[in-house]
Design an enzyme around this catalytic site. Structure first.
Site, short mmCIF file in Angstrom:
data_model
loop_
_atom_site.label_atom_id
_atom_site.label_comp_id
_atom_site.label_asym_id
_atom_site.label_seq_id
_atom_site.Cartn_x
_atom_site.Cartn_y
_atom_site.Cartn_z
N ASP A 154 6.46 -0.57 -3.89
CA ASP A 154 5.56 -0.07 -2.84
C ASP A 154 6.41 0.23 -1.61
O ASP A 154 7.60 -0.15 -1.57
CB ASP A 154 4.48 -1.11 -2.51
CG ASP A 154 3.50 -0.61 -1.45
OD1 ASP A 154 3.18 0.61 -1.44
OD2 ASP A 154 3.05 -1.41 -0.61
N SER A 155 5.78 0.83 -0.62
CA SER A 155 6.49 1.04 0.65
C SER A 155 6.73 -0.30 1.34
O SER A 155 7.49 -0.37 2.30
CB SER A 155 5.65 1.93 1.56
OG SER A 155 4.43 1.26 1.87
N GLY A 211 2.82 6.56 4.36
CA GLY A 211 1.63 7.39 4.55
C GLY A 211 1.70 8.37 5.70
O GLY A 211 0.82 9.19 5.88
N CYS A 234 1.56 1.87 -5.15
CA CYS A 234 1.41 2.56 -3.86
C CYS A 234 0.68 3.86 -4.14
O CYS A 234 1.17 4.69 -4.93
CB CYS A 234 2.80 2.82 -3.28
SG CYS A 234 2.78 3.83 -1.79
N ASN A 235 -0.48 4.03 -3.55
CA ASN A 235 -1.26 5.26 -3.77
C ASN A 235 -0.49 6.49 -3.26
O ASN A 235 -0.53 7.55 -3.87
CB ASN A 235 -2.58 5.18 -3.01
CG ASN A 235 -3.54 4.16 -3.59
OD1 ASN A 235 -4.44 4.50 -4.34
ND2 ASN A 235 -3.33 2.90 -3.27
N THR A 236 0.21 6.33 -2.15
CA THR A 236 0.92 7.46 -1.54
C THR A 236 2.07 7.91 -2.45
O THR A 236 2.22 9.11 -2.73
CB THR A 236 1.46 7.06 -0.15
OG1 THR A 236 0.43 6.39 0.58
CG2 THR A 236 1.93 8.26 0.63
N CYS A 275 -5.37 2.39 -0.49
CA CYS A 275 -4.00 2.05 -0.11
C CYS A 275 -3.85 0.58 -0.44
O CYS A 275 -4.73 -0.22 -0.13
CB CYS A 275 -3.78 2.30 1.38
SG CYS A 275 -2.26 1.55 2.03
N THR A 276 -2.74 0.23 -1.07
CA THR A 276 -2.61 -1.15 -1.56
C THR A 276 -2.42 -2.17 -0.44
O THR A 276 -2.51 -3.37 -0.68
CB THR A 276 -1.45 -1.24 -2.58
OG1 THR A 276 -0.25 -0.72 -1.96
CG2 THR A 276 -1.76 -0.46 -3.83
N HIS A 277 -2.15 -1.71 0.77
CA HIS A 277 -2.09 -2.64 1.90
C HIS A 277 -3.48 -3.14 2.30
O HIS A 277 -3.62 -4.24 2.82
CB HIS A 277 -1.47 -1.96 3.13
CG HIS A 277 0.03 -1.85 3.11
ND1 HIS A 277 0.71 -1.09 2.19
CD2 HIS A 277 0.98 -2.40 3.92
CE1 HIS A 277 2.02 -1.17 2.43
NE2 HIS A 277 2.20 -1.96 3.47
N1 DGL Z 1 0.68 0.88 0.24
C1 DGL Z 1 0.76 2.29 0.28
C2 DGL Z 1 -0.38 2.99 -0.42
O1 DGL Z 1 -0.98 2.42 -1.31
C3 DGL Z 1 1.21 3.01 1.50
C4 DGL Z 1 1.24 2.40 2.83
C5 DGL Z 1 2.20 3.16 3.72
O2 DGL Z 1 3.38 2.89 3.62
O3 DGL Z 1 1.74 4.04 4.46
O4 DGL Z 1 -0.69 4.11 -0.15
#
Ligand code: DGL
Length: 264
Positions: free
Chosen positions: A12-13, A45, A75-77, A192-194
């Site tokens: 992930d990021s 993102g 990470c979705n992005t 977003c996984t965060h």
């Molecule tokens: N956790 C990430 C996601 O699922 C991205 C968060 C980020 O770095 O902007 O999209």
């Protein structure tokens, strides 16, 4: 041929991917996992798809070179920006991405709320880059006419969570201002996984709204692909989990601590 007892890489990021890692561990307790967070380059993102793709490829290459037998892009992005090309580049490796869990939210509106006329409302919280991708447009297109899907770019939320500010007044004010206009929506998708780490705030400012995220579905898909490739670990003891970060030693420790946070 990949080694069955090699680790599953989860990337992930930054810290967000830990919300997916926990589901992976509970479904595949005997696997070894390597978690890599690119906190030095977070947030993804706010970057262009091209930049995110390059960062994701660099990390994936390194992890495969060090023996990872499968990759979960938690990470979705990064999934929206890179997963299709990663699969083209590594056709023999199980590569699983995560995408906003719109399907269960739409089904909830239809089946649980009985709104079969397309009137249920689904708020999709995600990063600006995820929402700008063609992949997201296609996903929304699959449910056209079945629900009102409202994309909500959350510019700062991943950054605040990445700082570990889960309960700071700044994070709470951000979530309050962001979500108050949407009070009363039927469901919200954490794209977003965060964001699962801010669930307590999201539920506070969207009371009564059903919450969906893609972590469980992604973990199930990862297990299915690893099994189908004949790559499930043969060990009977509990696997090892290692944390790495592009930032500093302390950041990897922070990931480890996030694994202990109870989300629900
Ligand atoms: N956790 C990430 C996601 O699922 C991205 C968060 C980020 O770095 O902007 O999209």
């Amino acid at each position: 041929m990949a080694d069955k007892n090699g680790p599953v890489a989860v990337i992930d990021s930054g810290v967000g991917g830990v919300s997916v890692l926990r589901e992976l561990i509970s479904l595949m307790p005997n696997e070894n996992f390597i978690f890599f967070g690119d906190s030095a380059n977070a947030p993804y993102g706010e970057k262009s798809a091209e930049q995110v793709r390059k960062l994701t490829f660099d990390i994936a290459e390194r992890l495969f070179a060090s023996g990872a037998k499968a990759l979960v892009v938690a990470c979705n992005t990064a999934t929206a920006a890179a997963v299709r090309r990663l699969r083209e580049a590594y056709p023999r490796v199980p590569i699983v991405g995560i995408e906003p869990a719109i399907k269960p939210a739409v089904l909830y509106g239809e089946q649980e709320l009985g709104k079969t006329d397309g009137s249920s409302t689904v708020l999709v919280m995600a990063t600006p880059t995820t929402l700008e991708q063609e992949k997201f447009e296609r996903l929304v297109g699959e449910y056209r006419g079945r629900a009102q899907i409202i994309p909500l770019p959350c510019h700062d939320l991943a950054r605040l969570i990445e700082k570990g500010d889960l309960d700071s007044p700044e994070t709470e004010e951000y979530v309050r201002d962001l979500l108050t206009p949407y009070r009363g929506v039927d469901s919200v998708v954490l794209g977003c996984t965060h964001y699962p780490f801010a669930l307590h705030l999201i539920e506070k400012y969207l009371p009564g709204t059903a919450v969906f995220d893609g972590a469980c579905g992604t973990a199930r898909e990862a297990k299915r692909r690893i099994d189908a490739a004949g790559l499930a670990a043969e060990r009977t003891e509990t696997g090892r989990i290692e944390f790495f970060s592009s930032k500093s030693g302390e950041t990897a420790d922070m990931y480890k601590n996030f694994l202990k946070i109870k989300i629900k």
